[in-house]
Design a protein around this motif. Structure first.
Motif, PDB file in Angstrom:
ATOM      1  N   ARG A  87       0.840  -1.207   0.000  1.00 48.58           N
ATOM      2  CA  ARG A  87       0.000   0.000   0.000  1.00 48.58           C
ATOM      3  C   ARG A  87       0.874   1.256   0.000  1.00 48.58           C
ATOM      4  O   ARG A  87       0.600   2.205  -0.726  1.00 48.58           O
ATOM      5  N   LYS A  88       1.935   1.248   0.780  1.00 49.17           N
ATOM      6  CA  LYS A  88       2.838   2.399   0.850  1.00 49.17           C
ATOM      7  C   LYS A  88       3.488   2.656  -0.515  1.00 49.17           C
ATOM      8  O   LYS A  88       3.567   3.799  -0.965  1.00 49.17           O
ATOM      9  N   ILE A  89       3.931   1.595  -1.179  1.00 46.99           N
ATOM     10  CA  ILE A  89       4.521   1.744  -2.522  1.00 46.99           C
ATOM     11  C   ILE A  89       3.500   2.383  -3.457  1.00 46.99           C
ATOM     12  O   ILE A  89       3.813   3.276  -4.239  1.00 46.99           O
ATOM     13  N   SER A  90       2.242   1.947  -3.348  1.00 47.43           N
ATOM     14  CA  SER A  90       1.199   2.420  -4.272  1.00 47.43           C
ATOM     15  C   SER A  90       0.789   3.871  -4.024  1.00 47.43           C
ATOM     16  O   SER A  90       0.091   4.456  -4.839  1.00 47.43           O
ATOM     17  N   GLU A  91       1.220   4.436  -2.925  1.00 43.18           N
ATOM     18  CA  GLU A  91       0.913   5.843  -2.666  1.00 43.18           C
ATOM     19  C   GLU A  91       1.839   6.769  -3.449  1.00 43.18           C
ATOM     20  O   GLU A  91       1.519   7.934  -3.647  1.00 43.18           O
ATOM     21  N   THR A  92       2.984   6.246  -3.893  1.00 45.63           N
ATOM     22  CA  THR A  92       3.946   7.090  -4.608  1.00 45.63           C
ATOM     23  C   THR A  92       4.135   6.700  -6.070  1.00 45.63           C
ATOM     24  O   THR A  92       4.618   7.494  -6.856  1.00 45.63           O
ATOM     25  N   LYS A  93       3.807   5.444  -6.412  1.00 49.48           N
ATOM     26  CA  LYS A  93       3.917   5.013  -7.809  1.00 49.48           C
ATOM     27  C   LYS A  93       2.894   3.915  -8.075  1.00 49.48           C
ATOM     28  O   LYS A  93       2.419   3.264  -7.154  1.00 49.48           O
ATOM     29  N   LYS A  94       2.586   3.745  -9.333  1.00 50.34           N
ATOM     30  CA  LYS A  94       1.631   2.704  -9.705  1.00 50.34           C
ATOM     31  C   LYS A  94       2.210   1.331  -9.405  1.00 50.34           C
ATOM     32  O   LYS A  94       3.386   1.070  -9.649  1.00 50.34           O
ATOM     33  N   VAL A  95       1.360   0.461  -8.861  1.00 45.15           N
ATOM     34  CA  VAL A  95       1.718  -0.928  -8.616  1.00 45.15           C
ATOM     35  C   VAL A  95       0.814  -1.790  -9.479  1.00 45.15           C
ATOM     36  O   VAL A  95      -0.408  -1.643  -9.455  1.00 45.15           O
ATOM     37  N   THR A  96       1.407  -2.674 -10.253  1.00 44.77           N
ATOM     38  CA  THR A  96       0.649  -3.626 -11.051  1.00 44.77           C
ATOM     39  C   THR A  96       0.802  -4.987 -10.408  1.00 44.77           C
ATOM     40  O   THR A  96       1.899  -5.541 -10.339  1.00 44.77           O
ATOM     41  N   LEU A  97      -0.331  -5.490  -9.877  1.00 43.92           N
ATOM     42  CA  LEU A  97      -0.357  -6.822  -9.280  1.00 43.92           C
ATOM     43  C   LEU A  97      -0.588  -7.826 -10.394  1.00 43.92           C
ATOM     44  O   LEU A  97      -1.610  -7.774 -11.083  1.00 43.92           O
ATOM     45  N   LEU A  98       0.354  -8.730 -10.583  1.00 44.59           N
ATOM     46  CA  LEU A  98       0.322  -9.685 -11.683  1.00 44.59           C
ATOM     47  C   LEU A  98      -0.079 -11.069 -11.180  1.00 44.59           C
ATOM     48  O   LEU A  98       0.424 -11.531 -10.156  1.00 44.59           O
ATOM     49  N   TYR A  99      -0.957 -11.713 -11.925  1.00 46.29           N
ATOM     50  CA  TYR A  99      -1.455 -13.040 -11.569  1.00 46.29           C
ATOM     51  C   TYR A  99      -1.590 -13.866 -12.846  1.00 46.29           C
ATOM     52  O   TYR A  99      -1.676 -13.325 -13.942  1.00 46.29           O
ATOM     53  N   ALA A 100      -1.658 -15.189 -12.698  1.00 50.06           N
ATOM     54  CA  ALA A 100      -1.724 -16.070 -13.866  1.00 50.06           C
ATOM     55  C   ALA A 100      -3.126 -16.600 -14.152  1.00 50.06           C
ATOM     56  O   ALA A 100      -3.374 -17.081 -15.250  1.00 50.06           O
ATOM     57  N   SER A 101      -4.038 -16.506 -13.231  1.00 58.10           N
ATOM     58  CA  SER A 101      -5.374 -17.085 -13.393  1.00 58.10           C
ATOM     59  C   SER A 101      -6.032 -16.667 -14.702  1.00 58.10           C
ATOM     60  O   SER A 101      -5.951 -15.506 -15.106  1.00 58.10           O
ATOM     61  N   LYS A 102      -6.707 -17.611 -15.334  1.00 61.43           N
ATOM     62  CA  LYS A 102      -7.451 -17.304 -16.565  1.00 61.43           C
ATOM     63  C   LYS A 102      -8.715 -16.512 -16.267  1.00 61.43           C
ATOM     64  O   LYS A 102      -9.174 -15.735 -17.087  1.00 61.43           O
ATOM     65  N   ASP A 103      -9.287 -16.736 -15.091  1.00 59.79           N
ATOM     66  CA  ASP A 103     -10.518 -16.055 -14.690  1.00 59.79           C
ATOM     67  C   ASP A 103     -10.169 -14.667 -14.163  1.00 59.79           C
ATOM     68  O   ASP A 103      -9.580 -14.519 -13.096  1.00 59.79           O
ATOM     69  N   ARG A 104     -10.544 -13.648 -14.902  1.00 61.29           N
ATOM     70  CA  ARG A 104     -10.194 -12.274 -14.535  1.00 61.29           C
ATOM     71  C   ARG A 104     -11.070 -11.702 -13.417  1.00 61.29           C
ATOM     72  O   ARG A 104     -10.732 -10.684 -12.838  1.00 61.29           O
ATOM     73  N   GLU A 105     -12.188 -12.342 -13.141  1.00 63.11           N
ATOM     74  CA  GLU A 105     -13.120 -11.803 -12.150  1.00 63.11           C
ATOM     75  C   GLU A 105     -13.059 -12.534 -10.810  1.00 63.11           C
ATOM     76  O   GLU A 105     -13.280 -11.936  -9.769  1.00 63.11           O
ATOM     77  N   ARG A 106     -12.814 -13.829 -10.845  1.00 66.32           N
ATOM     78  CA  ARG A 106     -12.857 -14.636  -9.621  1.00 66.32           C
ATOM     79  C   ARG A 106     -11.471 -15.231  -9.368  1.00 66.32           C
ATOM     80  O   ARG A 106     -11.211 -16.375  -9.695  1.00 66.32           O
ATOM     81  N   ASN A 107     -10.613 -14.400  -8.786  1.00 66.66           N
ATOM     82  CA  ASN A 107      -9.247 -14.842  -8.503  1.00 66.66           C
ATOM     83  C   ASN A 107      -8.722 -14.140  -7.249  1.00 66.66           C
ATOM     84  O   ASN A 107      -9.331 -13.197  -6.750  1.00 66.66           O
ATOM     85  N   HIS A 108      -7.596 -14.608  -6.773  1.00 65.31           N
ATOM     86  CA  HIS A 108      -7.037 -14.057  -5.540  1.00 65.31           C
ATOM     87  C   HIS A 108      -6.561 -12.610  -5.699  1.00 65.31           C
ATOM     88  O   HIS A 108      -6.561 -11.856  -4.734  1.00 65.31           O
ATOM     89  N   ALA A 109      -6.186 -12.213  -6.903  1.00 61.54           N
ATOM     90  CA  ALA A 109      -5.727 -10.837  -7.110  1.00 61.54           C
ATOM     91  C   ALA A 109      -6.841  -9.839  -6.788  1.00 61.54           C
ATOM     92  O   ALA A 109      -6.576  -8.780  -6.207  1.00 61.54           O
ATOM     93  N   ARG A 110      -8.063 -10.172  -7.152  1.00 63.15           N
ATOM     94  CA  ARG A 110      -9.202  -9.281  -6.839  1.00 63.15           C
ATOM     95  C   ARG A 110      -9.393  -9.152  -5.331  1.00 63.15           C
ATOM     96  O   ARG A 110      -9.669  -8.068  -4.819  1.00 63.15           O
ATOM     97  N   VAL A 111      -9.267 -10.262  -4.624  1.00 64.41           N
ATOM     98  CA  VAL A 111      -9.422 -10.242  -3.167  1.00 64.41           C
ATOM     99  C   VAL A 111      -8.300  -9.411  -2.544  1.00 64.41           C
ATOM    100  O   VAL A 111      -8.549  -8.569  -1.667  1.00 64.41           O
ATOM    101  N   LEU A 112      -7.085  -9.618  -3.008  1.00 66.64           N
ATOM    102  CA  LEU A 112      -5.945  -8.856  -2.496  1.00 66.64           C
ATOM    103  C   LEU A 112      -6.111  -7.362  -2.780  1.00 66.64           C
ATOM    104  O   LEU A 112      -5.856  -6.522  -1.918  1.00 66.64           O
ATOM    105  N   PHE A 113      -6.562  -7.028  -3.973  1.00 69.33           N
ATOM    106  CA  PHE A 113      -6.795  -5.630  -4.348  1.00 69.33           C
ATOM    107  C   PHE A 113      -7.774  -4.970  -3.373  1.00 69.33           C
ATOM    108  O   PHE A 113      -7.532  -3.869  -2.873  1.00 69.33           O
ATOM    109  N   GLU A 114      -8.877  -5.646  -3.081  1.00 69.83           N
ATOM    110  CA  GLU A 114      -9.866  -5.101  -2.139  1.00 69.83           C
ATOM    111  C   GLU A 114      -9.289  -4.978  -0.742  1.00 69.83           C
ATOM    112  O   GLU A 114      -9.554  -3.999  -0.044  1.00 69.83           O
ATOM    113  N   ALA A 115      -8.506  -5.953  -0.324  1.00 68.43           N
ATOM    114  CA  ALA A 115      -7.873  -5.888   0.996  1.00 68.43           C
ATOM    115  C   ALA A 115      -6.951  -4.677   1.100  1.00 68.43           C
ATOM    116  O   ALA A 115      -6.925  -3.982   2.128  1.00 68.43           O
ATOM    117  N   LEU A 116      -6.200  -4.403   0.046  1.00 70.07           N
ATOM    118  CA  LEU A 116      -5.299  -3.250   0.042  1.00 70.07           C
ATOM    119  C   LEU A 116      -6.090  -1.941   0.081  1.00 70.07           C
ATOM    120  O   LEU A 116      -5.706  -0.998   0.763  1.00 70.07           O
TER     121      LEU A 116
END
Length: 119
Positions: A87-116
């Motif tokens: 979160r601290k990094i993302s306050e000063t520069k863009k952070v791109t969270l990269l994941y491999a899942s084929k499902d763009r809507e139902r994956n852990h990256a979405r959950v992590l994004f909301e948590a952040l």
């Protein structure tokens, strides 16, 4: 404060772009078919990936996304320092969270994004 965060989600299989900023892979396993050179990572953060047992459970269930999300959020509570660092990094520069899942809507990256966002 949430509007200051600069976080985006992207599949690791999409081409890196200049505007990606800090590229962080958030999977525990290295994605198939991607070389380290092609990935152009700034960081491979396995700490914030779901545990192996949770990942396996989710892939076996196929229908339990809400339960997976709840379990994953509980796991993330154990890694508050790592969450705050991203979160601290993302306050000063863009952070791109990269994941491999084929499902763009139902994956852990979405959950992590909301948590952040809600930290």
């Amino acid at each position: 404060m949430g509007d200051r965060l600069k976080i985006q989600l992207k599949r690791i299989y999409e081409s890196p772009e200049r505007g990606d900023g800090y590229r962080m892979l958030i999977d525990r396993l290295w994605p198939r078919g991607i070389s380290k050179a092609r990935a152009r990572l700034d960081e491979w953060n396995k700490t914030l990936a779901p545990s192996p047992s949770l990942r396996k459970w989710f892939h076996e269930q196929k229908t339990g996304y809400d339960e997976f999300s709840a379990r994953y959020l509980r796991e993330l509570q154990q890694h508050e320092a790592a969450l705050r660092r991203v979160r601290k990094i993302s306050e000063t520069k863009k952070v791109t969270l990269l994941y491999a899942s084929k499902d763009r809507e139902r994956n852990h990256a979405r959950v992590l994004f909301e948590a952040l966002k809600n930290l």
